[in-house]
Write an enzyme that holds these catalytic residues in place. Structure first.
Site, mmCIF file in Angstrom:
data_model
loop_
_atom_site.group_PDB
_atom_site.id
_atom_site.type_symbol
_atom_site.label_atom_id
_atom_site.label_comp_id
_atom_site.label_asym_id
_atom_site.label_seq_id
_atom_site.Cartn_x
_atom_site.Cartn_y
_atom_site.Cartn_z
ATOM 1 N N ASP A 159 -6.458 -30.987 -17.095
ATOM 2 C CA ASP A 159 -6.559 -29.719 -16.253
ATOM 3 C C ASP A 159 -8.364 -30.284 -15.939
ATOM 4 O O ASP A 159 -8.962 -31.319 -16.744
ATOM 5 C CB ASP A 159 -6.791 -29.123 -17.511
ATOM 6 C CG ASP A 159 -6.728 -27.614 -16.917
ATOM 7 O OD1 ASP A 159 -7.112 -26.851 -15.365
ATOM 8 O OD2 ASP A 159 -6.598 -26.571 -17.280
ATOM 9 N N HIS A 177 -11.164 -29.992 -6.999
ATOM 10 C CA HIS A 177 -11.177 -29.190 -8.440
ATOM 11 C C HIS A 177 -10.108 -29.696 -9.137
ATOM 12 O O HIS A 177 -9.837 -29.113 -10.259
ATOM 13 C CB HIS A 177 -10.694 -27.827 -8.166
ATOM 14 C CG HIS A 177 -12.267 -26.988 -7.369
ATOM 15 N ND1 HIS A 177 -12.710 -26.280 -7.105
ATOM 16 C CD2 HIS A 177 -12.434 -27.583 -5.658
ATOM 17 C CE1 HIS A 177 -13.366 -25.675 -6.934
ATOM 18 N NE2 HIS A 177 -13.419 -26.326 -5.160
HETATM 19 P P1 ADP Z 1 -5.598 -22.842 -12.608
HETATM 20 O O1 ADP Z 1 -7.476 -23.301 -11.705
HETATM 21 O O2 ADP Z 1 -5.704 -24.353 -12.439
HETATM 22 O O3 ADP Z 1 -5.009 -22.299 -12.223
HETATM 23 P P2 ADP Z 1 -8.157 -22.393 -14.557
HETATM 24 O O4 ADP Z 1 -7.902 -22.110 -15.978
HETATM 25 O O5 ADP Z 1 -9.503 -23.343 -13.932
HETATM 26 O O6 ADP Z 1 -6.517 -22.941 -14.156
HETATM 27 O O7 ADP Z 1 -8.414 -21.012 -13.818
HETATM 28 C C1 ADP Z 1 -7.314 -19.950 -14.309
HETATM 29 C C2 ADP Z 1 -8.178 -18.776 -13.451
HETATM 30 O O8 ADP Z 1 -6.975 -17.851 -13.290
HETATM 31 C C3 ADP Z 1 -8.953 -18.230 -14.464
HETATM 32 O O9 ADP Z 1 -10.533 -17.584 -14.015
HETATM 33 C C4 ADP Z 1 -7.953 -16.991 -15.264
HETATM 34 O O10 ADP Z 1 -8.905 -15.795 -15.343
HETATM 35 C C5 ADP Z 1 -7.492 -16.165 -14.163
HETATM 36 N N1 ADP Z 1 -5.479 -16.208 -15.052
HETATM 37 C C6 ADP Z 1 -5.023 -16.667 -15.306
HETATM 38 N N2 ADP Z 1 -4.175 -16.337 -15.921
HETATM 39 C C7 ADP Z 1 -4.571 -14.402 -15.749
HETATM 40 C C8 ADP Z 1 -4.141 -13.860 -15.795
HETATM 41 N N3 ADP Z 1 -2.727 -13.457 -16.350
HETATM 42 N N4 ADP Z 1 -4.127 -12.437 -14.806
HETATM 43 C C9 ADP Z 1 -5.193 -12.558 -14.597
HETATM 44 N N5 ADP Z 1 -5.882 -13.632 -13.664
HETATM 45 C C10 ADP Z 1 -5.289 -15.004 -14.937
#
Ligand code: ADP
Length: 480
Positions: free
Chosen positions: A391, A182
């Protein structure tokens, strides 16, 4: 459309073969209540996509529960919900405190994570951590050996468990694990810095098939196999040619449940939330950043770009609001604490510099939001500013696109996010080039509404067609 319909032919595959998923974390999180610990399903994309398949195949998910501190009787529970068809089992892998420190906080998150994201300078190398990582992977692998049969489809997830595939196959050649990474996979010159690069490759090569988000990560992996492991590869067909078998290597971009995000975005509750924010903000331009608080996400550089924009365009000083939402993450790891301090200070400094007429240009929300709260911000935002330094994919970009019901918004996206290979209608930027990111903000503000809508529509079509179910179907396409 029903979830099972979206799975297409996988419906038949998983009705006849059991899916066994292995990941660091289980899909259910422990929640302390007066009656004891209750397990609550997570809301991430992977869980959403795999939950129905696991029910269908009477499957099993093996992983750690994040440390509830309460051993679960028999180390397994059955998950069945009133609203879901079928059930599946969770098998708990219990980790000691030392394993959590060395395997998870250290080798996974302070060695592999930075190396895989090209942040060599952030990587720590310790033989003691490697040894525990090796043993913990063996422990996860041993749990698979106890549980799995040759007819099962075993799917190991992510960098924490990169040694598990070979461990499984070495001890039972009849088990043929699949693997998905991932994160990005780095270029040869970065990966070779890892003192244990060879055993990590060996661990992965125990897989039947290895999936990456985009082709460049798969290509990097093949380069490393060829140069470090001295094993021939076929780049055209995406194959590693081991002496006794082949390993398939390919790109399968993960995605989101587009329809689910869209449905939430269209609810009255979300609309009301967004309107309420709007009432407070007035007709100012809302720019949104959402991330886990991680140094790979480029938050500091993004803040500097907002500052540069305000320097260059003084007439916008009271006209924009940059909302940065950050979920606390890996707070036990030193680099994350340092980074949090830097972000806090930078926001304070910029707000101190540009606050005028009772208006501060940056609002900082440091907590996890509910799905509704998050989607209300997506709907509200005129511009999403998503600028990670690196990312694997970045799902926030896709979630923003899905939630833009009015198609008014513009997406500024780092060219170093996997999502940039798909969302080519975003304004693609180099996140380290502060001047260019500042100019992209200006461009997004000035972009004619017709152009914004046309770009957003094309991105929506793409994400809707290639949603999370398409990702699972693609990965298992040739499996029978
Ligand atoms: P990573 O897996 O590195 O954190 P991604 O962008 O692929 O990055 O996924 C992040 C996930 O976390 C997303 O599905 C998003 O909805 C969730 N997310 C990010 N910030 C928040 C937040 N403040 N509150 C709730 N969910 C969040």
């Amino acid at each position: 459309m029903e979830v099972r319909d979206r799975l297409g032919e996988l419906d038949d595959l998983f009705a006849s073969r059991r899916l066994v998923v292995v990941s660091n974390r289980l899909p259910y999180n422990p929640n302390r209540t007066a009656e004891g610990i209750r397990y609550v399903k997570g809301s991430g994309g992977l869980v959403t996509a795999l939950d129905p398949i696991l029910r269908l195949s009477n499957g099993l998910w093996i992983g750690w529960d994040g440390g509830s501190g309460t051993p679960v009787k028999g180390k397994r529970i059955t998950v069945s919900e009133a609203d879901g068809e079928g059930s599946y089992q969770l098998r708990f892998v219990e980790l000691t405190e030392k394993e959590v420190r060395h395997y998870y906080n250290s080798f996974s998150n302070r060695t592999l994570w930075p190396i895989f994201h090209n942040f060599i300078g952030m990587s720590h190398f310790s033989k003691a951590h490697w040894k525990t990582f090796f043993k913990t992977n063996a422990y996860f692998g041993g749990t698979v050996l106890e549980e799995a049969n040759p007819s099962d489809i075993i799917w190991v997830q992510d960098y924490h468990l990169c040694l598990v595939p070979n461990f499984i196959r070495y001890h039972n050649p009849n088990l043929r694990p699949y693997f998905f990474l991932h994160t990005p996979f780095p270029p040869y010159d970065t990966f070779r810095v890892l003192p244990w690069c060879k055993p990590v490759l060996e661990g992965l090569l125990g897989s039947e098939k290895i999936g990456f988000h985009v082709k460049s990560y798969a290509d990097n992996f093949l380069d490393c196999v060829e140069k470090i492991s001295n094993v021939p590869v076929d780049r055209e067909w995406g194959l590693v040619e081991l002496t006794d078998r082949q390993v398939k290597v390919g790109a399968y971009p993960i995605s989101i449940d587009y329809d689910a995000f869209r449905d939430v975005a269209m609810t009255n509750r979300v609309m009301k939330r967004a309107e309420k924010h709007r009432g407070r903000i007035g007709d100012r331009i809302v720019i949104l950043g959402v991330d886990r608080l991680d140094y790979t996400k480029g938050i500091k550089e993004r803040l500097l770009a907002v500052e540069r924009f305000l320097e260059k365009h003084s007439k916008y000083r009271n006209r924009i609001l940059f909302i940065q939402v950050a979920v606390p993450s890996r707070t036990r790891v030193a680099e994350y604490r340092v980074m949090k301090k830097e972000v806090d200070e930078t926001i304070g400094r910029i707000n101190g510099r540009f606050t005028g007429e009772g208006w501060a240009p940056i609002q900082y929300i440091y907590r996890s939001l509910s799905r509704e709260e998050l989607v209300a911000y997506y709907r509200l935002a005129d511009i999403a500013l998503i600028t990670p330094g690196r990312d694997g994919m970045n799902l926030i970009a896709k979630e923003y696109v899905a939630s833009q019901v009015d198609k008014r918004g513009a997406l500024i996206l780092s060219e170093f996010a996997g999502a940039a290979e798909e969302l080519t209608d975003a304004l693609l930027v180099n996140p380290y080039d502060i001047e260019t990111v500042a100019d992209a903000i200006y461009r997004a503000i000035r972009m004619p509404s017709g152009e914004k809508t046309a770009r957003m529509e094309r991105m929506q079509d793409h994400v809707q067609e290639r949603d999370i179910y398409c990702w699972v179907r693609g990965f298992f396409e040739e499996v029978s």
